[in-house]
Design a protein around this motif. Structure first.
Motif, mmCIF file in Angstrom:
data_model
loop_
_atom_site.group_PDB
_atom_site.id
_atom_site.type_symbol
_atom_site.label_atom_id
_atom_site.label_comp_id
_atom_site.label_asym_id
_atom_site.label_seq_id
_atom_site.Cartn_x
_atom_site.Cartn_y
_atom_site.Cartn_z
ATOM 1 N N ALA A 181 54.626 39.967 45.840
ATOM 2 C CA ALA A 181 54.128 39.877 44.466
ATOM 3 C C ALA A 181 52.707 39.318 44.435
ATOM 4 N N LYS A 182 52.438 38.332 45.288
ATOM 5 C CA LYS A 182 51.085 37.772 45.365
ATOM 6 C C LYS A 182 50.129 38.728 46.075
ATOM 7 N N SER A 183 50.624 39.376 47.128
ATOM 8 C CA SER A 183 49.775 40.276 47.909
ATOM 9 C C SER A 183 49.345 41.506 47.117
ATOM 10 N N PHE A 184 50.141 41.898 46.123
ATOM 11 C CA PHE A 184 49.772 43.040 45.282
ATOM 12 C C PHE A 184 48.502 42.767 44.478
ATOM 13 N N LEU A 185 48.252 41.512 44.127
ATOM 14 C CA LEU A 185 47.114 41.188 43.286
ATOM 15 C C LEU A 185 45.802 41.595 43.972
ATOM 16 N N GLU B 93 43.888 31.857 46.955
ATOM 17 C CA GLU B 93 44.950 31.103 46.293
ATOM 18 C C GLU B 93 44.465 30.464 44.993
ATOM 19 N N GLN B 94 43.216 30.009 44.983
ATOM 20 C CA GLN B 94 42.682 29.336 43.790
ATOM 21 C C GLN B 94 42.478 30.291 42.620
ATOM 22 N N ASP B 95 42.538 31.586 42.879
ATOM 23 C CA ASP B 95 42.349 32.588 41.828
ATOM 24 C C ASP B 95 43.660 33.049 41.205
ATOM 25 N N VAL B 96 44.780 32.611 41.779
ATOM 26 C CA VAL B 96 46.092 33.091 41.344
ATOM 27 C C VAL B 96 46.828 32.022 40.547
ATOM 28 N N VAL B 97 47.301 32.399 39.366
ATOM 29 C CA VAL B 97 48.108 31.506 38.532
ATOM 30 C C VAL B 97 49.575 31.882 38.716
ATOM 31 N N ALA B 98 50.417 30.889 39.024
ATOM 32 C CA ALA B 98 51.859 31.097 39.156
ATOM 33 C C ALA B 98 52.539 30.438 37.960
ATOM 34 N N ARG C 142 43.416 48.383 39.324
ATOM 35 C CA ARG C 142 43.561 47.181 40.163
ATOM 36 C C ARG C 142 44.713 46.342 39.626
ATOM 37 N N ILE C 143 45.644 45.980 40.476
ATOM 38 C CA ILE C 143 46.797 45.189 40.055
ATOM 39 C C ILE C 143 46.353 43.752 39.778
ATOM 40 N N VAL C 144 46.635 43.262 38.559
ATOM 41 C CA VAL C 144 46.182 41.919 38.179
ATOM 42 C C VAL C 144 47.328 41.004 37.738
ATOM 43 N N GLU C 145 48.564 41.545 37.656
ATOM 44 C CA GLU C 145 49.691 40.723 37.215
ATOM 45 C C GLU C 145 51.002 41.305 37.736
ATOM 46 N N PHE D 249 52.824 36.068 38.576
ATOM 47 C CA PHE D 249 51.542 35.776 39.201
ATOM 48 C C PHE D 249 50.453 36.647 38.574
ATOM 49 N N TYR D 250 49.329 36.021 38.244
ATOM 50 C CA TYR D 250 48.232 36.808 37.681
ATOM 51 C C TYR D 250 46.884 36.256 38.122
ATOM 52 N N LEU D 251 45.849 37.081 37.975
ATOM 53 C CA LEU D 251 44.497 36.688 38.351
ATOM 54 C C LEU D 251 43.864 35.893 37.215
#
Length: 273
Positions: free
Chosen positions: A68-72, A221-226, A89-92, A245-247
Protein backbone atom coordinates in the motif's frame (compact mmCIF):
# COMPACT_ATOMS: atom_id res chain seq x y z
CA UNK A 1 39.30 -4.70 -32.60
CA UNK A 2 38.61 -0.91 -32.40
CA UNK A 3 34.91 -1.61 -32.82
CA UNK A 4 34.98 -4.20 -30.00
CA UNK A 5 36.85 -1.88 -27.63
CA UNK A 6 34.37 0.94 -28.36
CA UNK A 7 31.37 -1.30 -27.53
CA UNK A 8 32.98 -2.49 -24.30
CA UNK A 9 33.68 1.08 -23.24
CA UNK A 10 30.07 2.12 -23.94
CA UNK A 11 28.70 -0.88 -22.04
CA UNK A 12 30.96 -0.11 -19.09
CA UNK A 13 29.66 3.46 -19.02
CA UNK A 14 26.07 2.24 -19.10
CA UNK A 15 26.57 -0.24 -16.26
CA UNK A 16 28.18 2.39 -14.04
CA UNK A 17 25.24 4.76 -14.52
CA UNK A 18 22.13 4.02 -12.41
CA UNK A 19 19.90 5.89 -14.87
CA UNK A 20 19.70 3.85 -18.07
CA UNK A 21 19.02 5.53 -21.42
CA UNK A 22 15.92 4.71 -23.49
CA UNK A 23 15.80 1.24 -24.95
CA UNK A 24 16.21 2.65 -28.49
CA UNK A 25 19.71 3.82 -27.62
CA UNK A 26 20.59 0.35 -26.35
CA UNK A 27 19.39 -1.13 -29.65
CA UNK A 28 21.62 1.29 -31.57
CA UNK A 29 24.55 0.38 -29.35
CA UNK A 30 24.06 -3.29 -30.18
CA UNK A 31 23.84 -2.77 -33.95
CA UNK A 32 26.04 -4.97 -36.12
CA UNK A 33 29.28 -3.52 -37.42
CA UNK A 34 28.20 -3.72 -41.06
CA UNK A 35 25.56 -1.03 -40.52
CA UNK A 36 22.61 -3.36 -40.00
CA UNK A 37 20.39 -1.70 -37.36
CA UNK A 38 18.67 -4.97 -36.34
CA UNK A 39 19.77 -5.84 -32.79
CA UNK A 40 21.47 -9.10 -32.07
CA UNK A 41 19.71 -11.57 -29.80
CA UNK A 42 20.71 -10.54 -26.29
CA UNK A 43 19.10 -11.38 -22.97
CA UNK A 44 20.77 -8.28 -21.48
CA UNK A 45 18.89 -5.90 -23.76
CA UNK A 46 15.58 -7.83 -23.72
CA UNK A 47 15.43 -7.80 -19.92
CA UNK A 48 16.26 -4.09 -19.78
CA UNK A 49 13.41 -3.28 -22.16
CA UNK A 50 10.90 -5.31 -20.12
CA UNK A 51 11.93 -3.93 -16.73
CA UNK A 52 11.93 -0.33 -17.89
CA UNK A 53 8.33 -0.42 -19.11
CA UNK A 54 6.28 -2.18 -16.44
CA UNK A 55 6.23 -3.20 -12.79
CA UNK A 56 6.83 -6.95 -12.53
CA UNK A 57 5.43 -9.68 -10.30
CA UNK A 58 8.18 -9.23 -7.69
CA UNK A 59 6.96 -5.70 -6.95
CA UNK A 60 3.45 -6.87 -6.02
CA UNK A 61 4.72 -9.83 -4.01
CA UNK A 62 5.10 -8.01 -0.69
CA UNK A 63 3.04 -7.69 2.53
CA UNK A 64 -0.17 -5.68 2.26
CA UNK A 65 0.89 -2.61 4.27
CA UNK A 66 4.23 -2.47 2.50
CA UNK A 67 2.53 -2.71 -0.89
CA UNK A 68 0.00 0.00 0.00
CA UNK A 69 2.88 2.37 0.77
CA UNK A 70 4.95 1.25 -2.21
CA UNK A 71 2.08 2.06 -4.59
CA UNK A 72 2.34 5.75 -3.70
CA UNK A 73 4.07 7.57 -6.55
CA UNK A 74 3.78 4.66 -9.00
CA UNK A 75 1.93 5.14 -12.31
CA UNK A 76 -1.26 3.30 -13.25
CA UNK A 77 -1.82 3.01 -17.01
CA UNK A 78 -5.14 2.19 -18.66
CA UNK A 79 -5.33 1.60 -22.41
CA UNK A 80 -8.80 2.22 -23.84
CA UNK A 81 -10.23 0.12 -26.70
CA UNK A 82 -9.60 3.04 -29.10
CA UNK A 83 -5.90 3.02 -28.25
CA UNK A 84 -5.79 6.08 -26.00
CA UNK A 85 -3.73 5.68 -22.84
CA UNK A 86 -4.76 7.19 -19.52
CA UNK A 87 -1.98 7.72 -16.97
CA UNK A 88 -2.34 8.55 -13.29
CA UNK A 89 0.05 8.76 -10.34
CA UNK A 90 -1.18 6.84 -7.30
CA UNK A 91 -1.50 9.25 -4.35
CA UNK A 92 -3.79 7.42 -1.89
CA UNK A 93 -4.31 3.78 -0.88
CA UNK A 94 -5.86 1.63 1.85
CA UNK A 95 -4.60 -1.74 3.12
CA UNK A 96 -7.02 -4.59 3.89
CA UNK A 97 -5.17 -7.33 5.71
CA UNK A 98 -7.30 -10.42 5.13
CA UNK A 99 -8.92 -12.78 7.64
CA UNK A 100 -8.16 -10.88 10.86
CA UNK A 101 -9.25 -7.54 9.41
CA UNK A 102 -12.90 -6.90 10.32
CA UNK A 103 -13.18 -4.28 7.55
CA UNK A 104 -11.96 -6.64 4.83
CA UNK A 105 -14.23 -8.48 2.41
CA UNK A 106 -12.21 -11.57 3.32
CA UNK A 107 -12.66 -11.26 7.10
CA UNK A 108 -12.63 -14.60 8.85
CA UNK A 109 -10.76 -16.07 5.89
CA UNK A 110 -14.01 -16.63 4.03
CA UNK A 111 -13.55 -17.00 0.27
CA UNK A 112 -16.53 -16.38 -1.99
CA UNK A 113 -17.17 -15.96 -5.68
CA UNK A 114 -17.15 -12.20 -5.15
CA UNK A 115 -13.81 -11.91 -3.32
CA UNK A 116 -11.91 -14.76 -5.05
CA UNK A 117 -9.35 -12.31 -6.50
CA UNK A 118 -8.19 -11.42 -2.98
CA UNK A 119 -6.88 -15.00 -2.64
CA UNK A 120 -5.12 -15.04 -6.00
CA UNK A 121 -1.47 -14.24 -6.69
CA UNK A 122 -0.15 -10.76 -5.83
CA UNK A 123 -0.92 -8.25 -8.57
CA UNK A 124 -4.41 -9.59 -9.29
CA UNK A 125 -7.18 -7.00 -9.59
CA UNK A 126 -10.17 -7.27 -7.28
CA UNK A 127 -13.01 -5.11 -8.61
CA UNK A 128 -16.30 -4.97 -6.74
CA UNK A 129 -19.48 -2.91 -6.95
CA UNK A 130 -20.94 -0.67 -4.24
CA UNK A 131 -24.49 0.69 -4.01
CA UNK A 132 -25.25 -1.32 -7.14
CA UNK A 133 -23.71 1.34 -9.41
CA UNK A 134 -20.13 2.26 -8.48
CA UNK A 135 -16.94 0.18 -8.77
CA UNK A 136 -13.81 0.07 -6.61
CA UNK A 137 -10.45 -1.41 -7.64
CA UNK A 138 -8.05 -3.31 -5.39
CA UNK A 139 -4.80 -5.19 -5.96
CA UNK A 140 -3.99 -8.43 -4.16
CA UNK A 141 -0.80 -8.65 -2.09
CA UNK A 142 1.03 -11.22 -0.01
CA UNK A 143 -1.18 -12.70 2.69
CA UNK A 144 -4.29 -14.84 2.43
CA UNK A 145 -7.17 -12.61 1.33
CA UNK A 146 -5.16 -9.38 1.59
CA UNK A 147 -5.46 -6.54 -0.92
CA UNK A 148 -4.82 -2.81 -1.39
CA UNK A 149 -7.60 -0.42 -2.38
CA UNK A 150 -6.56 2.27 -4.88
CA UNK A 151 -8.28 5.41 -3.57
CA UNK A 152 -6.99 8.35 -5.61
CA UNK A 153 -4.88 9.22 -8.64
CA UNK A 154 -3.18 12.38 -9.83
CA UNK A 155 -4.12 12.47 -13.54
CA UNK A 156 -1.09 12.79 -15.82
CA UNK A 157 -2.21 11.89 -19.34
CA UNK A 158 -5.54 11.51 -21.12
CA UNK A 159 -7.43 14.00 -18.93
CA UNK A 160 -9.95 14.80 -21.68
CA UNK A 161 -10.84 11.12 -22.01
CA UNK A 162 -11.12 10.82 -18.22
CA UNK A 163 -13.46 13.81 -18.20
CA UNK A 164 -15.61 12.20 -20.91
CA UNK A 165 -15.86 8.93 -19.00
CA UNK A 166 -16.69 10.66 -15.73
CA UNK A 167 -19.35 12.84 -17.39
CA UNK A 168 -20.96 9.84 -19.03
CA UNK A 169 -21.52 8.27 -15.62
CA UNK A 170 -23.14 11.38 -14.11
CA UNK A 171 -26.85 12.11 -14.39
CA UNK A 172 -28.28 15.32 -15.82
CA UNK A 173 -26.48 18.52 -16.84
CA UNK A 174 -23.23 18.96 -14.94
CA UNK A 175 -20.40 21.46 -14.76
CA UNK A 176 -17.09 20.40 -16.29
CA UNK A 177 -14.96 18.60 -13.73
CA UNK A 178 -11.73 20.19 -12.57
CA UNK A 179 -8.56 18.14 -12.85
CA UNK A 180 -8.41 17.43 -9.12
CA UNK A 181 -11.99 16.07 -9.20
CA UNK A 182 -11.39 13.41 -11.83
CA UNK A 183 -9.87 10.62 -9.72
CA UNK A 184 -10.07 11.78 -6.07
CA UNK A 185 -11.95 8.76 -4.71
CA UNK A 186 -12.09 5.02 -5.45
CA UNK A 187 -15.30 5.05 -7.51
CA UNK A 188 -14.32 8.25 -9.32
CA UNK A 189 -11.01 6.64 -10.21
CA UNK A 190 -12.81 3.66 -11.74
CA UNK A 191 -15.21 5.89 -13.67
CA UNK A 192 -12.36 8.01 -15.06
CA UNK A 193 -10.48 4.93 -16.27
CA UNK A 194 -13.48 2.97 -17.50
CA UNK A 195 -13.00 0.18 -14.94
CA UNK A 196 -15.90 -2.18 -14.27
CA UNK A 197 -16.50 -5.75 -13.10
CA UNK A 198 -14.96 -7.09 -16.32
CA UNK A 199 -11.54 -6.19 -14.85
CA UNK A 200 -11.99 -8.41 -11.81
CA UNK A 201 -9.30 -11.13 -11.52
CA UNK A 202 -7.08 -9.61 -14.21
CA UNK A 203 -3.31 -9.72 -13.71
CA UNK A 204 -1.55 -6.34 -13.69
CA UNK A 205 1.67 -7.95 -14.88
CA UNK A 206 0.11 -9.51 -17.99
CA UNK A 207 -2.98 -7.53 -19.02
CA UNK A 208 -2.89 -5.48 -22.22
CA UNK A 209 -5.48 -2.94 -21.04
CA UNK A 210 -4.16 -2.04 -17.58
CA UNK A 211 -0.73 -2.13 -15.94
CA UNK A 212 1.67 -0.11 -13.78
CA UNK A 213 4.99 1.56 -14.55
CA UNK A 214 7.54 2.93 -12.10
CA UNK A 215 7.10 6.50 -10.91
CA UNK A 216 9.95 8.96 -11.38
CA UNK A 217 9.67 10.88 -8.10
CA UNK A 218 8.90 8.39 -5.35
CA UNK A 219 8.06 9.77 -1.89
CA UNK A 220 10.07 9.31 1.29
CA UNK A 221 8.62 8.29 4.64
CA UNK A 222 8.24 11.95 5.63
CA UNK A 223 5.95 12.51 2.64
CA UNK A 224 3.48 9.77 3.58
CA UNK A 225 0.57 10.26 5.99
CA UNK A 226 -0.76 7.12 7.70
CA UNK A 227 -4.30 7.52 9.03
CA UNK A 228 -7.63 5.71 9.44
CA UNK A 229 -9.54 4.19 6.54
CA UNK A 230 -12.78 5.70 5.27
CA UNK A 231 -16.31 4.28 5.42
CA UNK A 232 -15.67 1.35 7.78
CA UNK A 233 -17.29 2.70 10.95
CA UNK A 234 -18.81 -0.55 12.26
CA UNK A 235 -15.60 -2.56 12.53
CA UNK A 236 -14.55 -1.93 16.14
CA UNK A 237 -10.86 -1.32 16.71
CA UNK A 238 -10.17 -1.78 13.01
CA UNK A 239 -11.88 1.54 12.28
CA UNK A 240 -9.06 3.25 14.21
CA UNK A 241 -6.07 1.49 12.68
CA UNK A 242 -3.83 3.70 10.47
CA UNK A 243 -4.17 1.69 7.28
CA UNK A 244 -4.86 4.52 4.82
CA UNK A 245 -1.82 6.12 3.24
CA UNK A 246 -1.60 9.29 1.17
CA UNK A 247 0.92 11.81 -0.13
CA UNK A 248 1.01 14.85 2.14
CA UNK A 249 0.27 18.11 0.35
CA UNK A 250 -1.09 16.46 -2.79
CA UNK A 251 -4.35 18.15 -3.88
CA UNK A 252 -5.61 15.01 -5.62
CA UNK A 253 -6.06 13.08 -2.34
CA UNK A 254 -9.72 12.39 -1.52
CA UNK A 255 -9.71 13.21 2.22
CA UNK A 256 -6.93 15.02 4.11
CA UNK A 257 -6.43 14.25 7.81
CA UNK A 258 -5.21 17.60 9.18
CA UNK A 259 -5.19 16.34 12.79
CA UNK A 260 -2.80 13.50 11.99
CA UNK A 261 -0.62 15.83 9.94
CA UNK A 262 -0.39 18.27 12.87
CA UNK A 263 0.56 15.41 15.20
CA UNK A 264 3.26 14.28 12.76
CA UNK A 265 4.61 17.82 12.58
CA UNK A 266 4.65 18.11 16.39
CA UNK A 267 6.69 14.91 16.58
CA UNK A 268 9.09 16.20 13.95
CA UNK A 269 8.14 13.54 11.43
CA UNK A 270 7.15 16.17 8.86
CA UNK A 271 7.79 19.87 8.49
CA UNK A 272 5.04 22.37 9.23
CA UNK A 273 3.43 23.92 6.17
Amino acid sequence: MPRKRKLLAQLSALQSNSSFPPFDSLVNLNATSDGDSAPKSSRYFAVEKKNSSQLEADFFNQPCISLAKSFLGQILVRKLPDGRELWGRIVETEAYLGGEDEASHSKGGKQTQRNAAMFMKPGTLYVYQIYGIHFCMNVSSQGEGAAVLLRSLEPLQGLDAMRELRSASRKGPTKPLKDWQLCNGPSKLCQALGIDKAFDQRDLTEDAAIWMVPGHDLPGEQDVVATTRIGIGNTGEWAQKPLRFYLRGNKFVSVVDKKTEREMAAMGQISCS
